[in-house]
Design an enzyme around this catalytic site. Structure first.
Site, short mmCIF file in Angstrom:
data_model
loop_
_atom_site.label_atom_id
_atom_site.label_comp_id
_atom_site.label_asym_id
_atom_site.label_seq_id
_atom_site.Cartn_x
_atom_site.Cartn_y
_atom_site.Cartn_z
N HIS A 201 41.90 3.83 -2.73
CA HIS A 201 40.96 3.36 -1.70
C HIS A 201 41.62 2.67 -0.51
CE1 HIS A 201 41.57 -0.48 -3.71
NE2 HIS A 201 41.12 -1.06 -2.62
C1 UD1 Z 1 38.06 -4.57 -0.26
C2 UD1 Z 1 39.32 -5.44 -0.12
C3 UD1 Z 1 40.46 -4.82 -0.94
C4 UD1 Z 1 40.04 -4.57 -2.36
C5 UD1 Z 1 38.78 -3.72 -2.37
C6 UD1 Z 1 38.30 -3.42 -3.78
C7 UD1 Z 1 39.52 -6.51 2.10
C8 UD1 Z 1 40.29 -6.52 3.36
N1 UD1 Z 1 39.78 -5.49 1.26
O1 UD1 Z 1 38.34 -3.33 0.35
O2 UD1 Z 1 41.55 -5.71 -0.94
O3 UD1 Z 1 41.08 -3.91 -3.06
O4 UD1 Z 1 37.75 -4.42 -1.65
O5 UD1 Z 1 37.22 -2.58 -3.81
O6 UD1 Z 1 38.71 -7.40 1.86
N2 UD1 Z 1 31.31 0.11 0.79
C9 UD1 Z 1 30.18 0.57 0.18
N3 UD1 Z 1 29.57 -0.24 -0.73
C10 UD1 Z 1 30.02 -1.47 -1.05
C11 UD1 Z 1 31.18 -1.93 -0.40
C12 UD1 Z 1 31.83 -1.14 0.50
O7 UD1 Z 1 29.73 1.67 0.42
O8 UD1 Z 1 29.42 -2.15 -1.89
C13 UD1 Z 1 32.04 0.99 1.75
C14 UD1 Z 1 31.58 0.81 3.17
O9 UD1 Z 1 31.62 2.04 3.79
C15 UD1 Z 1 32.65 -0.09 3.75
C16 UD1 Z 1 33.88 0.37 3.01
O10 UD1 Z 1 33.41 0.71 1.70
O11 UD1 Z 1 32.75 0.04 5.13
C17 UD1 Z 1 34.96 -0.65 2.91
O12 UD1 Z 1 34.47 -1.87 2.31
P1 UD1 Z 1 35.19 -3.26 2.64
O13 UD1 Z 1 34.56 -4.36 1.90
O14 UD1 Z 1 35.32 -3.39 4.11
O15 UD1 Z 1 36.66 -3.05 2.10
P2 UD1 Z 1 37.18 -2.32 0.76
O16 UD1 Z 1 37.86 -1.04 1.15
O17 UD1 Z 1 36.13 -2.27 -0.28
#
Ligand code: UD1
Length: 352
Positions: A201
């Protein structure tokens, strides 16, 4: 003593659970659990609260997704009034996600003490958003709880005063130790006997079409020798769809609950991942781990554990996989203080 815990994203939940539970037993401690809402999908958040026996958050800031600046700013804006109103004695932040650094910045400016759980980890790669979060959080925190010796060394080199640093061990392993028996009781019906468990991811691996395509091609190759089981982060699934990539032959699943994922990890022939925490969990479990990154902030998983960095290089992945398949995978040991009692050590330091 009023203690706030700030969580927001999936890996935080396994870290807060043991600290919350250990502090429940202490007199005079009033705990408030604040969920920023960085992760909001049921299977990225709620299900972890149930399985890890974490009470419902007292407050949910419901910030949702966004660019880094937007998400961080939104957490700060919504968190600040709460701190002003409730005046905690200390705010505990966990790991390296955006919620961690956002809450730390708010508290530092308001003169509220911050304790950082999982302090001192460094990949020395500032292209990773988590590295920025770690550096800022550790500079501003008042108390730093480290999981391993490298954390202490990094912090001292950055000028953090040694009296602020406490090596307590790995809180994530506390949750693993507690729930491994439940994971081992899980039925594995529907899964192959031998498999490679994959997670992917990181922006560096999934945000560019050519890179993600190359990695999926490597996984299709792995799949010829060993079935690939791949619970995909929503971001990764979205990118696969955006780039129109073919994953038909891989067993692509939705993100799994903690116990289910632990069950799969503990019985995997090999784990292939770009996660931080999974490098640690496989080391504890003694399962070979091939990490699709050029560096790691968790070097003890390499020096003592089962972890090997393969980056994005298909030849390296192929070579390491053939070692695993021929029974010659790297063997490891469990690092010191990864014993299931790190949360208790933090509770004793805070409210002994
Ligand atoms: C975050 C953490 C990362 C961790 C990961 C575990 C930061 C900078 N990164 O990354 O260190 O390893 O979590 O999962 O904080 N999304 C959904 N549903 C959700 C959450 C996210 O669909 O419940 C999608 C959205 O499109 C979002 C993308 O995932 O834009 C990224 O989510 P985000 O929380 O920004 O970062 P992660 O990649 O999850």
């Amino acid at each position: 003593m009023k203690i706030f815990h700030i969580v927001g994203a999936r890996p935080n939940f396994m870290k807060v659970a043991p600290v919350l539970n250990a502090l429940r037993a202490r007199q005079g401690v009033i705990q408030t659990l604040i969920h920023t809402g960085q992760h909001y999908d049921r299977n990225m958040s709620d299900v972890f609260f149930q399985q890890l026996d974490i009470p419902d958050p007292d407050v949910n800031l419901a910030v949702g997704s966004g660019t880094h600046a937007r998400q961080t700013a939104e957490i700060m804006t919504r968190f600040e009034p709460l701190v002003i109103e409730r005046k905690p004695d200390i705010v505990l932040v966990y790991g390296d996600v955006n919620s961690t650094v956002a809450a730390t910045l708010v508290c530092a400016k308001l003169g509220i003490r911050v304790g950082h759980v999982e302090a001192g980890l460094r990949s020395f790669d500032r292209t990773m958003p988590e590295e920025i979060n770690r550096l800022v959080t550790d500079q501003l925190a008042d108390v730093l709880y480290t999981p391993s010796e490298d954390g202490d060394i990094n912090l001292k080199r950055e000028g953090v005063s040694p009296e602020k640093i406490f090596r307590v061990g790995n809180v994530m392993i506390d949750s693993l130790v507690k729930l491994l028996p439940a994971a081992q009781r899980q039925s594995m019906n529907g899964y192959p006997d031998r498999y490679a468990l994959v997670t992917l991811h990181r922006p560096a691996n999934v945000d560019e079409g050519a890179t993600l395509k190359g990695l999926l091609q490597s996984l299709l190759e792995v799949n010829r020798d060993l079935s690939v089981v791949f619970p995909a982060h929503p971001r990764t699934r979205q990118r696969i769809a955006d780039f129109g990539l073919n994953t038909e032959k891989l067993l692509l699943l939705d993100p799994l609950p903690y116990v289910d994922f632990l069950a799969l990890q503990s019985r995997a022939t090999v784990v292939i991942t770009d996660s931080g925490g999974i490098q640690e969990e496989t080391t504890y479990l003694g399962v070979p781990c091939l990490t699709l990154r050029e560096n790691t902030e968790r070097p003890v998983t390499i020096s003592l554990g089962t972890n090997v960095l393969v980056g994005q290089d298909p030849d390296k992945l192929r070579a390491e996989l053939s070692l695993v398949l021929s029974g010659n995978a790297k063997k490891g040991t469990i690092p010191p203080l990864w014993d299931g009692h790190a949360g208790e050590r933090i509770a004793a330091l805070l409210a002994g």
